[in-house]
Design a protein around this motif. Structure first.
Motif, short mmCIF file in Angstrom:
data_model
loop_
_atom_site.label_atom_id
_atom_site.label_comp_id
_atom_site.label_asym_id
_atom_site.label_seq_id
_atom_site.Cartn_x
_atom_site.Cartn_y
_atom_site.Cartn_z
N LEU A 74 0.85 -1.18 0.00
CA LEU A 74 0.00 0.00 0.00
C LEU A 74 0.88 1.23 0.00
O LEU A 74 1.79 1.35 0.80
CB LEU A 74 -0.89 0.00 1.24
CG LEU A 74 -1.88 -1.16 1.31
CD1 LEU A 74 -2.61 -1.15 2.63
CD2 LEU A 74 -2.86 -1.12 0.16
N THR B 288 -14.25 -1.93 -5.42
CA THR B 288 -14.12 -2.94 -4.37
C THR B 288 -14.36 -4.33 -4.94
O THR B 288 -13.70 -5.30 -4.55
CB THR B 288 -15.13 -2.67 -3.23
OG1 THR B 288 -15.02 -1.31 -2.83
CG2 THR B 288 -14.86 -3.55 -2.04
N GLN B 291 -11.19 -5.31 -6.53
CA GLN B 291 -10.18 -5.69 -5.53
C GLN B 291 -10.47 -7.07 -4.96
O GLN B 291 -9.57 -7.87 -4.72
CB GLN B 291 -10.15 -4.66 -4.38
CG GLN B 291 -9.73 -3.26 -4.80
CD GLN B 291 -8.23 -3.15 -4.96
OE1 GLN B 291 -7.48 -4.08 -4.66
NE2 GLN B 291 -7.78 -2.02 -5.46
N GLU B 295 -8.17 -10.32 -5.25
CA GLU B 295 -7.68 -11.04 -4.07
C GLU B 295 -8.00 -12.52 -4.17
O GLU B 295 -7.18 -13.37 -3.81
CB GLU B 295 -8.32 -10.43 -2.81
CG GLU B 295 -7.72 -10.94 -1.52
CD GLU B 295 -6.23 -10.67 -1.41
OE1 GLU B 295 -5.77 -9.61 -1.87
OE2 GLU B 295 -5.53 -11.56 -0.88
N TRP B 371 -14.24 -4.34 6.26
CA TRP B 371 -13.08 -5.21 6.02
C TRP B 371 -12.43 -4.87 4.70
O TRP B 371 -13.05 -4.44 3.74
CB TRP B 371 -13.52 -6.68 5.98
CG TRP B 371 -13.88 -7.24 7.32
CD1 TRP B 371 -13.57 -6.72 8.54
CD2 TRP B 371 -14.62 -8.43 7.56
NE1 TRP B 371 -14.06 -7.52 9.53
CE2 TRP B 371 -14.71 -8.58 8.97
CE3 TRP B 371 -15.20 -9.39 6.75
CZ2 TRP B 371 -15.37 -9.65 9.56
CZ3 TRP B 371 -15.86 -10.45 7.33
CH2 TRP B 371 -15.94 -10.57 8.74
N LYS B 372 -11.14 -5.17 4.66
CA LYS B 372 -10.44 -5.07 3.39
C LYS B 372 -10.74 -6.34 2.59
O LYS B 372 -11.16 -7.36 3.16
CB LYS B 372 -8.94 -4.97 3.63
CG LYS B 372 -8.54 -3.69 4.33
CD LYS B 372 -7.05 -3.70 4.64
CE LYS B 372 -6.70 -2.47 5.47
NZ LYS B 372 -5.34 -2.53 5.98
N GLU B 374 -8.85 -8.58 1.48
CA GLU B 374 -8.14 -9.78 1.95
C GLU B 374 -8.91 -10.44 3.10
O GLU B 374 -9.02 -11.67 3.16
CB GLU B 374 -6.74 -9.43 2.47
CG GLU B 374 -5.86 -8.69 1.48
CD GLU B 374 -5.96 -7.19 1.63
OE1 GLU B 374 -6.78 -6.62 0.90
OE2 GLU B 374 -5.23 -6.63 2.46
N GLU B 375 -9.45 -9.61 3.98
CA GLU B 375 -10.20 -10.16 5.11
C GLU B 375 -11.49 -10.81 4.62
O GLU B 375 -11.91 -11.85 5.12
CB GLU B 375 -10.54 -9.05 6.10
CG GLU B 375 -9.31 -8.50 6.83
CD GLU B 375 -9.67 -7.28 7.67
OE1 GLU B 375 -9.66 -6.16 7.11
OE2 GLU B 375 -9.95 -7.44 8.86
#
Lengths: 366, 399
Positions: A74, B288, B291, B295, B371-372, B374-375
């Motif tokens: 990041l 999102t 992303q 991921e 959450w991101k 990844e989470e």
């Protein structure tokens, strides 16, 4: 290593596999930036943007037919002027690259507020001189799938035996697994279409392209086993296919996704009859050179032994994969594995990993 | 006197319609110039339309069905500022190529404009050429400009509305062509006046793949009705299908209530903030989703089956746990991530019913919009692992 495994390895080695050195960038010695390396297959058909900020440079790792290890982090936007947010998602049109390759160097931009280490400079230079070949954008365009099902039954063919003791013929198991394949493929994307060809002494086009899997399943149910023939002429198979389809025309296939693509899945079931091109390979070569035509093979056979030609047949079938993009799978009388391989064949040819990279294991967190 | 045979008579009667087929087609293809709601314009024969309502001599409402000339009259119905302006073009059945007579559904407009106004501002009447494909479009455009001018003249008689209008032009930085005004209040009678304005909602940051998913121009219109001088104005939002596909239907967007005493300009600014926030959320949702898909590919790249590489709405991966292989369908929608998480369905490679493979949707998936990616993916993986045994058992039982 079995002969089949050796075959896969030879195929892998013959493929174009540029390897970049994998490295981490560390310039100022500041280790406060969190870094992690993730293997990332090159899914977005785009150059990966390399971002640098405040002396850090991000280098691309080894590439194996589109697999790129990306050092990601990041960015702290307060630290200067990052070129762009990181991620495999940044997409730019390819431009005037006339070949099917693109040069990573065009996309590598390195800013450094401080001096780069010598190692990093060497790696960046290597990256700059590396090309990664790419055929088509990794877009899930509709597939037009031609199922070529071998209905020959050879004398002495062993059945599939299930855990409960029941036995089923090879063609029956293929039909059952194909039914699940069709239902699952339709569930993934209802735009996909299917056609059915039955292969005996000559191939016969049974069902034209339809997006209704039930039509194909019904036609498949009617297919009956036929006595084995002494030869299998693959020329006729690809001649039939070539006359039935019309390959999409794209001016720049490495950039522009086609409206649809063709995939032939050859399900070959003979253990004593070598499939050959008895009338030349011209039409096969014409089809296979198109980036919008993919051939996959699923070979179902008896247990390899000196009494059959399974290994030789598998060698020939592997030879059909001239470009390295095909899946060539083989299974003996293992029903679970047969169904698993039809699952493998669900993958979209433009988005799936190369065969040697397949790995499905879902590892528990602990 | 020349007698015209019945067949020729019928042909002559239909002449205006046949003669203007190309011109009508031109407007269908190119739109009606000069109106904001171009798609809602209609061109029809008078006989196909409803009767025209006129005021009688005593002020009563009469409905006229001009049967005698219906076959020689074209009606061009134009949406304007929340109402309709209908232009009646009456053709001479004996000389259909000549300039038609014109009347309008707005009686006051009809009685206000003069011959000189028409000569000066509708020059296509003087240059009438039925062989020109865009002659009707030219006529409509010029009449609309005349009508617009007429409405702006009436606006000057209403000081409050005039101030509202000018403040809107300034605040929204739009041109006069982006706002339609219909002034219906007089000193004696106060009825609803309306503004219809094209809001300058920018979609330039929206990924082109989302904008291009729907045909048509992305337009956002706000209609403001002023029912009575003292009453609050009533807003209505109109969105083109392209915009609706991005931020939702106009009817589902809760417009803020109109506080008493607020000016139209201030209220429109609030609407713009609302719409811009919706657009930002659409962009955020798209980013999102991208992303999240990335991921998943990072973690399961060697098992990917297929994914939506344009809108990032879905990804399918094949997984194996203790030699049990299965598919995981992971779907994201337009409400992801703000309102709900990914939808995960496990699907069998081995067992099916008559029409589809055995499947199971995970209902115990933990999720937080904070959450991101990844989470989110990690929790998805954990949920799959937690459910795989039961899915395996149930798929054997179900098949």
């Amino acid at each position: 290593m079995t002969r089949i495994e050796a075959h896969l390895r030879r195929r892998a080695l013959n493929l174009c596999e540029p390897v970049l050195q994998h490295t981490l960038a560390a310039c100022s010695g500041d280790t406060s930036f969190p870094l992690h390396i993730t293997p990332l297959s090159f899914y977005f058909a785009s150059p990966i943007q390399v971002i640098a900020s405040a002396g850090w440079s991000w280098c691309l790792g080894s590439a194996a037919l589109g697999s790129v290890y990306k050092a990601a982090s990041l960015l702290n936007s307060s630290q200067g002027n990052p070129l762009q947010r990181p991620g495999p998602l940044s997409w730019r049109p390819r431009g005037q690259d006339s070949s099917r390759c693109f040069r990573m160097s065009e996309e590598v931009e390195v800013l450094s507020g401080n001096t780069l280490s010598e190692d990093v400079e060497k790696v960046v230079e290597k990256i700059s001189n590396t090309t990664v070949e790419f055929r088509v954008p990794r877009v899930n365009c509709p597939e037009h799938i031609i199922l070529v099902v071998d209905v020959c039954h050879e004398v002495g063919n062993t059945p599939y035996r299930l855990a409960d003791g029941s036995k089923f013929s090879a063609l029956y198991m293929v039909k059952r697994a194909l039914t699940l394949f069709l239902q699952n493929k339709h569930a993934i994307d209802a735009r996909h279409k299917f056609a059915l060809v039955l292969l005996h002494n000559i191939p016969v086009w049974i069902s034209d392209f339809t997006s209704d899997p039930q039509k194909i399943i019904s036609d498949l149910e009617l297919a009956e086993e036929r006595p084995a023939t002494t030869h299998c002429d693959l020329s006729l198979v690809f001649e039939l296919i070539a006359h039935q389809i019309s390959l999409p025309k794209c001016s720049n296939p490495s950039v522009v996704p086609p409206p649809y693509m063709y995939r032939t899945i050859l399900i070959y079931g003979r253990s004593h009859c070598l499939p050959q091109f008895l009338h030349g390979k011209e039409l096969f070569s014409h089809l296979i050179q198109s980036p919008h035509f993919v051939l996959d093979v699923l070979y179902t056979h008896e247990s390899p032994s000196d009494n059959n030609k399974c290994e030789g047949i598998f060698d020939l079938l592997c030879g059909l994969d001239e470009g390295g993009w095909s899946y060539v799978l083989e299974v003996s009388r293992n029903a679970t594995k047969l169904h698993n391989y039809f699952g493998t064949l669900l993958a979209h040819p433009f988005q799936r990993p190369v065969q040697k990279d397949l790995s499905y294991t879902l590892v528990p967190k602990d | 006197m020349v007698e015209i045979p019945m067949e020729e008579q019928a042909s002559l009667n239909n002449a205006p319609l046949n003669m203007f087929t190309r011109q009508m087609e031109y407007m269908k293809v190119n739109g009606v110039p000069g109106v904001l709601f171009s798609d809602c314009a209609e061109i029809s024969k008078a006989s196909e339309a409803q009767g025209v309502k006129n005021k009688g001599d005593n002020g009563e409402i009469l409905e006229c069905r001009p049967e005698s000339y219906s076959e020689n009259t074209l009606l061009i119905k134009l949406p304007y500022a929340g109402t309709n302006l209908t232009i009646h073009l009456l053709f001479n059945p004996q000389e259909p190529w000549m300039v038609p007579e014109m009347t309008f559904s707005d009686d006051r407009f009809t009685s206000t404009i003069t011959l000189k106004d028409l000569e000066d501002q509708v020059p296509s009447l003087n240059e009438w050429d039925t062989s020109t494909d865009d002659i009707l479009a030219q006529l409509v455009h010029q009449v609309l400009q005349l009508y617009r001018g007429y409405q702006l003249d009436r606006l000057e008689e209403d000081e409050i509305l005039q101030i509202q209008y000018e403040s809107l032009l300034k605040a929204l930085k739009i041109g006069e062509g982006d706002i339609e005004v219909s002034v219906n209040s007089t000193e004696q009678v106060s009825t609803t006046s309306s503004f219809l304005m094209r809001l300058p909602l920018s979609l330039q940051d929206v990924p082109p793949v989302l904008v291009d998913a729907n045909p048509g121009t992305p337009n956002t219109f706000l209609q403001v009705d002023f029912p009575r001088r003292e009453a609050a104005f009533v807003p209505k939002l109109h969105l083109s299908s392209c915009v609706e596909s991005l931020i939702g239907e106009a009817s589902s967007l809760a417009l803020p209530t109109v506080p008493p005493g607020i000016g139209v300009m201030d209220y429109v600014e609030r609407i713009m903030e609302l719409l811009e926030e919706k657009v930002r959320r659409t962009i955020l949702s798209f980013e999102t989703r991208k992303q999240f898909i990335a991921e998943v590919l990072c973690q399961f790249g060697c098992a990917v089956v297929e994914y939506d590489a344009e809108r990032f709405n879905k990804i399918v991966v094949m997984m194996e746990v203790k030699d049990f292989h299965f598919l995981a369908f992971i779907s994201l929608g337009s409400l992801f991530p703000q309102q709900h998480g990914p939808r995960v369905v496990l699907q069998s490679l081995y067992h099916n019913s008559a029409k589809e493979p055995v499947s199971k949707e995970l209902t115990d998936l933990k999720y937080s919009s904070q959450w991101k990616p990844e989470e989110m993916v990690q929790h998805t993986k954990e949920a799959i692992l937690a459910n795989i045994s039961s899915f395996q058992m149930s798929s054997i039982r179900t098949s």
